[in-house]
Design a protein around this motif. Structure first.
Motif, PDB file in Angstrom:
ATOM      1  N   THR A  81       0.841  -1.193   0.000  1.00 54.41           N
ATOM      2  CA  THR A  81       0.000   0.000   0.000  1.00 54.41           C
ATOM      3  C   THR A  81       0.877   1.244   0.000  1.00 54.41           C
ATOM      4  O   THR A  81       1.985   1.238   0.524  1.00 54.41           O
ATOM      5  CB  THR A  81      -0.934   0.027   1.223  1.00 54.41           C
ATOM      6  N   LEU A  82       0.367   2.309  -0.584  1.00 58.10           N
ATOM      7  CA  LEU A  82       1.063   3.592  -0.653  1.00 58.10           C
ATOM      8  C   LEU A  82       0.136   4.687  -0.148  1.00 58.10           C
ATOM      9  O   LEU A  82      -1.062   4.662  -0.405  1.00 58.10           O
ATOM     10  CB  LEU A  82       1.452   3.927  -2.098  1.00 58.10           C
ATOM     11  N   GLY A  83       0.727   5.659   0.550  1.00 50.65           N
ATOM     12  CA  GLY A  83      -0.046   6.822   0.956  1.00 50.65           C
ATOM     13  C   GLY A  83      -1.069   6.537   2.029  1.00 50.65           C
ATOM     14  O   GLY A  83      -2.014   7.313   2.210  1.00 50.65           O
ATOM     15  N   GLU A  84      -0.892   5.448   2.780  1.00 52.43           N
ATOM     16  CA  GLU A  84      -1.895   5.084   3.770  1.00 52.43           C
ATOM     17  C   GLU A  84      -1.939   6.049   4.955  1.00 52.43           C
ATOM     18  O   GLU A  84      -2.960   6.158   5.633  1.00 52.43           O
ATOM     19  CB  GLU A  84      -1.682   3.646   4.261  1.00 52.43           C
ATOM     20  N   PHE A  85      -0.831   6.774   5.201  1.00 49.13           N
ATOM     21  CA  PHE A  85      -0.857   7.752   6.297  1.00 49.13           C
ATOM     22  C   PHE A  85      -1.904   8.831   6.033  1.00 49.13           C
ATOM     23  O   PHE A  85      -2.466   9.400   6.965  1.00 49.13           O
ATOM     24  CB  PHE A  85       0.532   8.376   6.477  1.00 49.13           C
ATOM     25  N   ALA A  86      -2.150   9.102   4.755  1.00 52.14           N
ATOM     26  CA  ALA A  86      -3.149  10.115   4.401  1.00 52.14           C
ATOM     27  C   ALA A  86      -4.538   9.734   4.887  1.00 52.14           C
ATOM     28  O   ALA A  86      -5.382  10.600   5.134  1.00 52.14           O
ATOM     29  CB  ALA A  86      -3.160  10.332   2.890  1.00 52.14           C
ATOM     30  N   LEU A  87      -4.793   8.432   5.028  1.00 52.54           N
ATOM     31  CA  LEU A  87      -6.097   7.995   5.515  1.00 52.54           C
ATOM     32  C   LEU A  87      -6.311   8.390   6.965  1.00 52.54           C
ATOM     33  O   LEU A  87      -7.445   8.538   7.431  1.00 52.54           O
ATOM     34  CB  LEU A  87      -6.232   6.471   5.391  1.00 52.54           C
ATOM     35  N   MET A  88      -5.201   8.552   7.705  1.00 55.73           N
ATOM     36  CA  MET A  88      -5.294   8.837   9.125  1.00 55.73           C
ATOM     37  C   MET A  88      -5.223  10.324   9.439  1.00 55.73           C
ATOM     38  O   MET A  88      -5.966  10.823  10.282  1.00 55.73           O
ATOM     39  CB  MET A  88      -4.165   8.110   9.880  1.00 55.73           C
ATOM     40  N   ASP A  89      -4.299  11.046   8.772  1.00 57.39           N
ATOM     41  CA  ASP A  89      -4.085  12.438   9.176  1.00 57.39           C
ATOM     42  C   ASP A  89      -4.419  13.469   8.094  1.00 57.39           C
ATOM     43  O   ASP A  89      -4.503  14.664   8.386  1.00 57.39           O
ATOM     44  CB  ASP A  89      -2.637  12.646   9.656  1.00 57.39           C
ATOM     45  N   GLY A  90      -4.589  13.039   6.840  1.00 57.68           N
ATOM     46  CA  GLY A  90      -4.920  13.984   5.782  1.00 57.68           C
ATOM     47  C   GLY A  90      -3.825  14.979   5.464  1.00 57.68           C
ATOM     48  O   GLY A  90      -4.061  15.959   4.748  1.00 57.68           O
ATOM     49  N   GLU A  91      -2.603  14.737   5.956  1.00 52.62           N
ATOM     50  CA  GLU A  91      -1.490  15.666   5.722  1.00 52.62           C
ATOM     51  C   GLU A  91      -0.935  15.491   4.303  1.00 52.62           C
ATOM     52  O   GLU A  91      -1.187  14.470   3.650  1.00 52.62           O
ATOM     53  CB  GLU A  91      -0.391  15.419   6.754  1.00 52.62           C
ATOM     54  N   PRO A  92      -0.143  16.472   3.823  1.00 54.43           N
ATOM     55  CA  PRO A  92       0.446  16.351   2.481  1.00 54.43           C
ATOM     56  C   PRO A  92       1.373  15.144   2.382  1.00 54.43           C
ATOM     57  O   PRO A  92       1.889  14.639   3.386  1.00 54.43           O
ATOM     58  CB  PRO A  92       1.226  17.670   2.321  1.00 54.43           C
ATOM     59  N   ARG A  93       1.599  14.699   1.154  1.00 53.71           N
ATOM     60  CA  ARG A  93       2.472  13.557   0.917  1.00 53.71           C
ATOM     61  C   ARG A  93       3.887  13.850   1.417  1.00 53.71           C
ATOM     62  O   ARG A  93       4.425  14.936   1.192  1.00 53.71           O
ATOM     63  CB  ARG A  93       2.548  13.230  -0.569  1.00 53.71           C
TER      64      ARG A  93
END
Length: 231
Positions: A81-93
């Protein structure tokens, strides 16, 4: 590829423990995307609106140093998976992602995933466990770079990659085909290509590795000894 079945989602660590009902709802919000080699999935600093579940292909995650040098963080393939942190915090890549081969993935929108998590606590628990594992892996990588000589770091890289493929039960003799160049491997290990080549030769000389065509036969016990030489 049609809408993924539950078995597809269970191949990802993030979703492995979820029920078939939840996984069916996950499929309902997933959107297919295809990328050609060289195409950018996202850039560092882009809005973190979604994550990607890779079905096939290969993607490199990179940072651009102030000196203009590309630092390769890792390569992701089908099952990653890629970019999964965005699911939690919505911060920029925090890094850039670029396809290095024709790639197929499924996009999960952050807001729709959050709504799914709010409706079923198991989704949030699964995510928490996943991110704990990722944090431990990151700590191990930082330890390798900061505390170990290059030969040991290279051995630890081989062991880490084997565990990614086989899980905790890595066979004593395991074949590994690296899908990255020595230059890319040097970037991952934070060293120059000639130094990585010398470290690789040292592992070959101690029979921790043996070349088999374009792959390596790995002696796991010897690699473990090289990975932690003070043990």
């Amino acid at each position: 590829m049609q809408t993924p079945r539950p078995a597809f989602w269970r191949s990802f660590d993030l979703f492995a423990g979820l029920s078939a009902e939840v996984l069916a709802r996950l499929s309902a919000i997933a959107v297919r995307r295809d990328w050609q080699a060289g195409e950018v999935l996202f850039q560092r600093g882009d809005p973190g609106t979604h994550m990607v579940a890779l079905a096939e292909g290969r993607v490199k995650l990179t940072l651009l140093t102030p000196q203009g040098r590309e630092l390769i963080l890792r390569h992701a393939e089908g099952g990653d998976t890629l970019g999964e942190f965005a699911l939690m915090d919505g911060e920029p890549r925090s890094a850039a992602a670029t396809a290095v081969a024709p790639t197929l993935g499924w996009l999960l929108d952050g807001r729709r995933f959050a709504a799914l998590a709010e409706s079923d606590p198991a989704v949030g628990i699964a995510a928490a466990r996943y991110f704990c594992r990722r944090l431990r892996e990151t700590t191990d990588q930082l330890e390798s770079i900061a505390l170990y000589q290059l030969e040991a770091r290279l051995a630890r890289f081989f062991l880490f990659t084997l565990r990614q493929l086989h899980g905790a039960e890595v066979p004593p003799q395991a074949v590994l085909r690296l899908e990255i160049s020595q230059g890319e491997l040097a970037s991952v290990l934070g060293a120059s290509r000639p130094k990585v080549n010398r470290a690789l030769q040292a592992l070959l000389e101690m029979a921790a590795l043996r070349r088999e065509g374009d792959a390596f036969l790995c002696d796991v016990s010897r690699l473990a000894a090289a990975a932690d030489p003070v043990a």
